[in-house]
Write an enzyme that holds these catalytic residues in place. Structure first.
Site, PDB file in Angstrom:
ATOM      1  N   TYR A   1      -1.375  -0.896  10.002  1.00 14.20           N
ATOM      2  CA  TYR A   1      -1.518  -1.260   8.723  1.00 14.20           C
ATOM      3  C   TYR A   1      -0.195  -0.743   7.940  1.00 14.20           C
ATOM      4  O   TYR A   1       0.578  -1.352   7.452  1.00 14.20           O
ATOM      5  CB  TYR A   1      -2.652  -0.514   8.173  1.00 14.20           C
ATOM      6  CG  TYR A   1      -2.855  -0.820   6.795  1.00 14.20           C
ATOM      7  CD1 TYR A   1      -3.527  -1.977   6.298  1.00 14.20           C
ATOM      8  CD2 TYR A   1      -2.812   0.099   5.736  1.00 14.20           C
ATOM      9  CE1 TYR A   1      -3.864  -2.182   5.042  1.00 14.20           C
ATOM     10  CE2 TYR A   1      -3.250  -0.194   4.513  1.00 14.20           C
ATOM     11  CZ  TYR A   1      -3.553  -1.484   3.983  1.00 14.20           C
ATOM     12  OH  TYR A   1      -3.970  -1.617   2.990  1.00 14.20           O
TER      13      TYR A   1
ATOM     14  N   SER B   1       0.814  -1.096  -0.058  1.00 20.46           N
ATOM     15  CA  SER B   1       0.044   0.138   0.134  1.00 20.46           C
ATOM     16  C   SER B   1       0.818   1.267  -0.028  1.00 20.46           C
ATOM     17  O   SER B   1       1.982   1.221   0.460  1.00 20.46           O
ATOM     18  CB  SER B   1      -0.884   0.121   1.294  1.00 20.46           C
ATOM     19  OG  SER B   1      -1.370   1.079   1.455  1.00 20.46           O
TER      20      SER B   1
HETATM   21  N1  LIG Z   1      -8.807  -1.212  -1.066  1.00 21.36           N
HETATM   22  C1  LIG Z   1      -7.752  -0.143  -0.625  1.00 21.36           C
HETATM   23  O1  LIG Z   1      -7.948   1.003  -0.730  1.00 21.36           O
HETATM   24  C2  LIG Z   1      -6.316  -0.772  -0.578  1.00 21.36           C
HETATM   25  C3  LIG Z   1      -5.345   0.216  -0.835  1.00 21.36           C
HETATM   26  C4  LIG Z   1      -3.823   0.036  -0.646  1.00 21.36           C
HETATM   27  C5  LIG Z   1      -3.770  -1.563  -0.497  1.00 21.36           C
HETATM   28  N2  LIG Z   1      -4.931  -2.317  -0.214  1.00 21.36           N
HETATM   29  C6  LIG Z   1      -4.446  -3.942  -0.213  1.00 21.36           C
HETATM   30  O2  LIG Z   1      -5.011  -4.505  -1.114  1.00 21.36           O
HETATM   31  C7  LIG Z   1      -5.261  -6.120  -0.385  1.00 21.36           C
HETATM   32  C8  LIG Z   1      -6.871  -6.381  -0.830  1.00 21.36           C
HETATM   33  O3  LIG Z   1      -7.540  -5.605  -0.184  1.00 21.36           O
HETATM   34  P1  LIG Z   1      -9.321  -5.148  -0.590  1.00 21.36           P
HETATM   35  O4  LIG Z   1      -9.220  -3.777  -0.652  1.00 21.36           O
HETATM   36  O5  LIG Z   1      -9.347  -5.811  -1.918  1.00 21.36           O
HETATM   37  O6  LIG Z   1      -9.743  -5.911   0.674  1.00 21.36           O
HETATM   38  P2  LIG Z   1     -11.303  -6.641   0.653  1.00 21.36           P
HETATM   39  O7  LIG Z   1     -12.231  -6.254  -0.367  1.00 21.36           O
HETATM   40  O8  LIG Z   1     -11.739  -6.498   2.170  1.00 21.36           O
HETATM   41  O9  LIG Z   1     -10.657  -8.144   0.372  1.00 21.36           O
HETATM   42  C9  LIG Z   1      -9.764  -8.624   1.373  1.00 21.36           C
HETATM   43  C10 LIG Z   1      -9.697 -10.234   1.110  1.00 21.36           C
HETATM   44  O10 LIG Z   1      -8.792 -10.685   2.061  1.00 21.36           O
HETATM   45  C11 LIG Z   1      -9.526 -11.906   2.532  1.00 21.36           C
HETATM   46  N3  LIG Z   1      -8.818 -12.417   3.808  1.00 21.36           N
HETATM   47  C12 LIG Z   1      -8.591 -11.516   4.755  1.00 21.36           C
HETATM   48  N4  LIG Z   1      -8.010 -11.920   5.939  1.00 21.36           N
HETATM   49  C13 LIG Z   1      -7.731 -13.304   5.410  1.00 21.36           C
HETATM   50  C14 LIG Z   1      -6.964 -14.429   6.047  1.00 21.36           C
HETATM   51  N5  LIG Z   1      -6.407 -14.245   7.318  1.00 21.36           N
HETATM   52  N6  LIG Z   1      -6.799 -15.398   5.142  1.00 21.36           N
HETATM   53  C15 LIG Z   1      -7.297 -15.517   3.975  1.00 21.36           C
HETATM   54  N7  LIG Z   1      -7.858 -14.791   3.307  1.00 21.36           N
HETATM   55  C16 LIG Z   1      -8.146 -13.500   4.192  1.00 21.36           C
HETATM   56  C17 LIG Z   1     -10.688 -11.669   2.664  1.00 21.36           C
HETATM   57  O11 LIG Z   1     -11.662 -12.974   2.585  1.00 21.36           O
HETATM   58  P3  LIG Z   1     -12.032 -13.547   4.215  1.00 21.36           P
HETATM   59  O12 LIG Z   1     -12.466 -12.452   5.130  1.00 21.36           O
HETATM   60  O13 LIG Z   1     -13.364 -14.488   4.059  1.00 21.36           O
HETATM   61  O14 LIG Z   1     -10.753 -14.235   4.607  1.00 21.36           O
HETATM   62  C18 LIG Z   1     -11.045 -11.046   1.337  1.00 21.36           C
HETATM   63  O15 LIG Z   1     -11.144 -11.903   0.491  1.00 21.36           O
HETATM   64  C19 LIG Z   1      -5.034  -5.802   1.068  1.00 21.36           C
HETATM   65  O16 LIG Z   1      -3.596  -6.430   1.235  1.00 21.36           O
HETATM   66  C20 LIG Z   1      -5.065  -4.253   1.238  1.00 21.36           C
HETATM   67  O17 LIG Z   1      -4.248  -4.017   2.415  1.00 21.36           O
HETATM   68  C21 LIG Z   1      -6.205  -1.949  -0.497  1.00 21.36           C
END
Ligand SMILES: NC(=O)c1ccc[n+]([C@@H]2O[C@H](COP(=O)([O-])OP(=O)(O)OC[C@H]3O[C@@H](n4cnc5c(N)ncnc54)[C@H](OP(=O)(O)O)[C@@H]3O)[C@@H](O)[C@H]2O)c1
Length: 260
Positions: free
Chosen positions: A150, A138
């Protein structure tokens, strides 16, 4: 056919990666996440993935689950051409807000899990004779964001990426990280950083002016970069930490907003 494991492939950025790779063809995506409810939500959002993506359940922060994932992939596929360490969580607040248990949970899922999973799956990555690991970090790794746990975990992911790239290069394993800016996904609502869809939309609207390109990110913006890094087109790219952030980290508020 290249076998790619995408952690957190049931939602947001991970789901977009699974979708893009499946549409491109030549990839068998294995998606790993914990809850059946999110897998079902994913199949409602992307019905075309039914029967194409191999959705498996497990918790990336648990050593026994990681070993189980190794066994499943080893038995079914024998090798792994790509690992996308994407699963993540976000707890808002600083040292005065986040207790030690929540701090550890953020570190476990965001940082310890990519370490553990890469270590556990290493024999399968080596077997592929030219694998690619992509860590979803991120921009909060570079600039303190909404959460101390984070930001610190993602800073660790960036260094993990650089260290592993140096160590695993001789095995023809490339390791890179992507640093997204704010992307519209389920993260902030599912992690309860915002209480409602309405407040989330307000947060996105408030953030938008800080993005020189004029919009918040879409999961597909990140998926495109991940697809490139997994592909042979990126065969000389390793140890890179690549911002995909609509320019927000170079946003300069003293410049005129628009040319007239
Ligand atoms: N959205 C943003 O603005 C943003 C910005 C920068 C970076 N990111 C990064 O992008 C990545 C994806 O985030 P997203 O925004 O797409 O979030 P999201 O929509 O909340 O998706 C997160 C996914 O991770 C899974 N997950 C969480 N904890 C887990 C665990 N312990 N074991 C296995 N699966 C797990 C969740 O499913 P379950 O809960 O069912 O396990 C879900 O499928 C993350 O690393 C986040 O930090 C996001």
């Amino acid at each position: 056919m290249k076998n790619i494991l995408v952690t957190g492939g049931s939602s947001g950025i991970g789901l977009a990666i699974a979708d893009l790779l499946t549409k491109e063809g030549g990839y068998q995506v294995i998606s790993l996440s914990r809850s059946q409810a999110k897998i079902e939500r994913a199949l409602q959002e992307k019905p075309g993935l039914k029967g194409k993506v191999d959705f498996i359940k497990g918790d990336v922060s648990q050593p026994t689950d990681c070993k189980g994932i190794f066994d499943v992939i080893n038995e079914k596929y024998g090798k792994l051409h790509g690992l996308v360490n994407n699963a993540g969580m976000l707890t808002a607040g600083g040292i005065q807000d986040i207790g030690f248990e929540l701090w550890k949970e953020n570190l476990d899922i965001n940082l310890n899990a990519p370490y553990l999973l890469t270590q556990t799956l290493l024999p399968l990555l080596i077997n592929a004779k030219g694998a690619s690991v992509v860590n979803i970090s991120s921009i909060a790794s570079r600039v303190p964001g909404r959460s101390i746990a984070y930001s610190v975990s993602k800073a660790g992911v960036d260094m993990l990426t650089e260290f592993l790239a140096g160590e695993l290069g001789p095995y023809k394993i490339r390791v890179n990280a992507v640093n997204p800016g704010l992307v519209e996904t389920h993260l902030h609502l599912d992690s309860k950083v915002v209480p409602s869809q309405e407040v989330y939309q307000q947060m996105l609207q408030k953030s938008e002016p800080k993005y020189p390109i004029g919009r918040i990110g879409k999961p597909d913006d990140i998926a495109e970069m991940v697809h490139f890094l997994l592909s042979d087109k990126a065969s000389w790219i390793t140890g890179s930490i690549i911002k995909v952030d609509g320019g927000t980290t170079v946003f300069n508020e003293i410049l005129p907003k628009k040319l007239s």
